[in-house]
Design an enzyme around this catalytic site. Structure first.
Site, PDB file in Angstrom:
ATOM      1  N   GLU A   1      13.022  52.634  68.150  1.00 33.59           N
ATOM      2  CA  GLU A   1      12.339  52.549  69.665  1.00 33.59           C
ATOM      3  C   GLU A   1      13.133  53.354  70.824  1.00 33.59           C
ATOM      4  O   GLU A   1      14.420  53.227  70.584  1.00 33.59           O
ATOM      5  CB  GLU A   1      12.269  51.554  69.671  1.00 33.59           C
ATOM      6  CG  GLU A   1      11.708  51.312  71.844  1.00 33.59           C
ATOM      7  CD  GLU A   1      11.822  49.185  71.097  1.00 33.59           C
ATOM      8  OE1 GLU A   1      10.514  48.950  72.143  1.00 33.59           O
ATOM      9  OE2 GLU A   1      12.777  48.456  71.545  1.00 33.59           O
TER      10      GLU A   1
ATOM     11  N   LYS B   1       1.976  51.338  71.681  1.00 30.80           N
ATOM     12  CA  LYS B   1       2.781  49.854  71.910  1.00 30.80           C
ATOM     13  C   LYS B   1       1.829  49.134  72.434  1.00 30.80           C
ATOM     14  O   LYS B   1       1.173  49.946  73.487  1.00 30.80           O
ATOM     15  CB  LYS B   1       3.675  50.110  72.510  1.00 30.80           C
ATOM     16  CG  LYS B   1       4.296  47.648  72.226  1.00 30.80           C
ATOM     17  CD  LYS B   1       5.559  48.088  72.544  1.00 30.80           C
ATOM     18  CE  LYS B   1       5.981  46.482  72.652  1.00 30.80           C
ATOM     19  NZ  LYS B   1       7.548  46.329  73.543  1.00 30.80           N
TER      20      LYS B   1
ATOM     21  N   CYS C   1       9.114  47.077  68.933  1.00 34.09           N
ATOM     22  CA  CYS C   1      10.196  46.118  68.921  1.00 34.09           C
ATOM     23  C   CYS C   1       9.575  44.365  69.029  1.00 34.09           C
ATOM     24  O   CYS C   1       8.751  44.380  67.481  1.00 34.09           O
ATOM     25  CB  CYS C   1      10.378  46.245  70.038  1.00 34.09           C
ATOM     26  SG  CYS C   1      11.423  45.073  71.531  1.00 34.09           S
TER      27      CYS C   1
END
Length: 531
Positions: free
Chosen positions: A287, A351, A405
């Protein structure tokens, strides 16, 4: 054990609160990095005995009658979440001059808030409480419902759900291919709490028998599924390389170090495979591994092309900027890029589920006027969330299901596309939390997503744990925390799961209904015997 149960039931005031708090702390030992599920067989019986003794004033209103049970649940939850989440404070120390003031809120405030869910659970359980196995059913039902609520209320935070304690290793993870985490939470509490019946309550034989049957089926199914042939790898084989650079978070945030950070990733990417192994087809970076806006740096894309062969692909976490229109600041997304060997961006996914206060600021207009800002997003306004999750499509038609994440901790948000994809892809940067239980807990939860979907997991983490996990949750290869390097392997295959998501959801509600009926009939019988 009978004497111990009696002493626990008779506790009051501060001793009662302290024992509940310690029981919660003990339950944390069932979660990673310890993973000793036997400790849950200690903490939950103690919780049952504490609720047995949590009798409120019968002459008072409903609040006074249920307050002692709520207090027991809150202290138990506070111990559990404080012991399991203290490491969150590490993120605030990366830029301590700006965020250290919020340390008590993260380390103490969040556990105190999450403990309210367990307080609600003990209140619900107490409403249906009896003197037999029904009260174990009531506790299991209440915890199952409250863990389900915790998974989505206030954006959701199902970290260290109770059910994970029943799944410390692949052998004990396979039930997740049949039922969802919400069901496992519920049944795990029943099994963990059942030993309380040995010392107190009617129906100890039937309660312990049911618990033993559930535990035996849980482990037995694990033996059965792991004994099946390993999922066949796709053809042609896909060679993967995971890059774990172990770059300190303060260095990643330093503008003067951005070029060096980028070059560290490239150096590891270009390293020759060990023992003359197959050159990787796909290289995966963690990430936000690209430490600048990639589309503003064509030279960076050229450098990537220099390191990659023409038929190789790089998958990398990066911040993506998007023009918001005239006079408006750009929108920024925590994204994953797919870059081919010629330095062209051929795919991207943003995301969807952002971290409140970490990647964006809730009630931004109000809180920013007080001088507050998000911790992990240095750009104005923080990150924006994607409206929907997009599959990453690679050459040859292979697809990856992206999870950035902590998106990997939300099983209910992973839709049917995950089962159709060739692999789950989780890129993360747990360097924020240092060498603490946090990264181990995060990996364990991501590992379960592979079992639930029957889809292998590709996980690249800046500081660890980077790994390839097969569709049964078995670790194929990996890099431990703080180990700098790369790992090369072939992508494992998929494995069918017995039930689809809709059926798994129905099973949860059927189990909840069954436990409710047991609790209600036990309560009715208890009232009849009292009168």
């Amino acid at each position: 054990m009978v004497k111990m149960a009696g002493r626990v039931m008779l506790l009051s005031g501060l001793p009662r609160a302290l024992v509940a708090f310690i029981a919660g702390l003990v339950a944390v030992l069932a979660q990673p990095p310890f993973g000793i599920f036997a400790f849950a067989f200690i903490s939950f019986p103690v919780l049952v005995w504490l609720i047995d003794g949590a009798t409120g004033n019968p002459e008072g209103g409903i609040v006074r009658r249920l307050w002692p049970a709520a207090a027991v649940g809150w202290w138990f939850g506070f111990g559990y979440f404080l012991g399991g989440l203290w490491w969150l404070g590490n993120a605030l120390l990366v830029e301590a001059d700006e965020f250290a003031w919020a340390l008590p809120l993260a380390v103490v405030g969040l556990p105190a808030f999450l403990a309210l869910f367990y307080a609600l659970a003990t209140v619900i359980a107490r409403i249906f409480w009896s003197d037999g196995v029904g009260r174990i059913a009531a506790l299991a039902l209440a915890f199952g419902l409250c863990e389900w609520l915790r998974s989505f209320l206030f954006t959701g935070f199902p970290w260290n759900a109770v059910g994970y304690a029943m799944m410390p290793m692949p052998l004990m993870m396979q039930s997740a291919s049949v039922v969802n985490l919400a069901t496992i939470n519920m049944l795990a509490v029943f099994v963990f709490a059942a030993p309380a019946l040995i010392a107190t309550g009617r129906g100890s034989r039937i309660g312990m028998t049911i618990a033993l049957m559930l535990f035996t089926a849980h482990v037995g199914y694990g033996f059965y599924r792991l004994a099946q042939p390993a999922p066949a790898a796709p053809e042609p084989p896909i060679a993967l390389r995971l890059v774990q650079p172990v770059i300190d978070q303060a260095k990643k945030l330093d503008d003067n170090e951005r070029a060096a950070v980028f070059e560290e990733h490239l150096t590891l990417t270009g390293a020759a495979p060990e023992n003359g192994g197959k050159r990787p087809d796909i290289v995966v970076w963690p990430e936000t591994s690209i430490p600048f806006i990639l589309t503003d740096n064509p030279d960076a894309l050229a450098r990537i092309a220099e390191v990659l062969d023409d038929d190789q692909v790089l998958i990398a976490g990066a911040v993506r900027a998007e023009d918001a229109g005239a006079g408006l600041p750009p929108r920024y997304y925590n994204s994953i890029y797919v870059i081919d060997g010629r330095g062209q961006i051929i795919g991207a996914a943003d995301k969807v589920h952002l971290v409140p206060f970490g990647e964006y600021l809730p009630f931004e207009d109000l809180l920013s006027s007080w001088g507050l800002s998000s911790v992990a997003a240095s750009m104005p306004g923080g990150f924006s969330a994607a409206k929907k999750r997009s599959l990453l499509t690679l050459s040859g038609g292979k697809t990856l299901y992206p999870l950035v994440c902590y998106e990997a901790i939300f099983p209910d948000e992973i839709d049917g596309d995950a089962r159709r994809a060739d692999a789950l892809l989780n890129v993360t940067n747990d360097a924020w939390f240092g060498d603490t239980p946090g990264p181990r807990q995060h990996f364990h939860q991501a590992q379960l997503r592979a079992v639930e979907t029957g889809t292998p997991l590709i996980r690249a983490a800046n500081s660890g744990i980077s790994a390839i996990v097969d569709a049964r949750g078995v670790l194929m290869v990996g890099l431990s925390y703080n180990y700098r390097g790369v790992v090369d392997t072939l992508l494992p295959g998929k494995m069918p799961t017995p039930l689809d998501d809709a059926m798994r959801s129905r099973v949860f509600w059927l189990c909840a209904l069954f436990l409710l009926l047991v609790a209600v009939f036990s309560r009715v019988g208890f009232n009849i015997r009292k009168n």
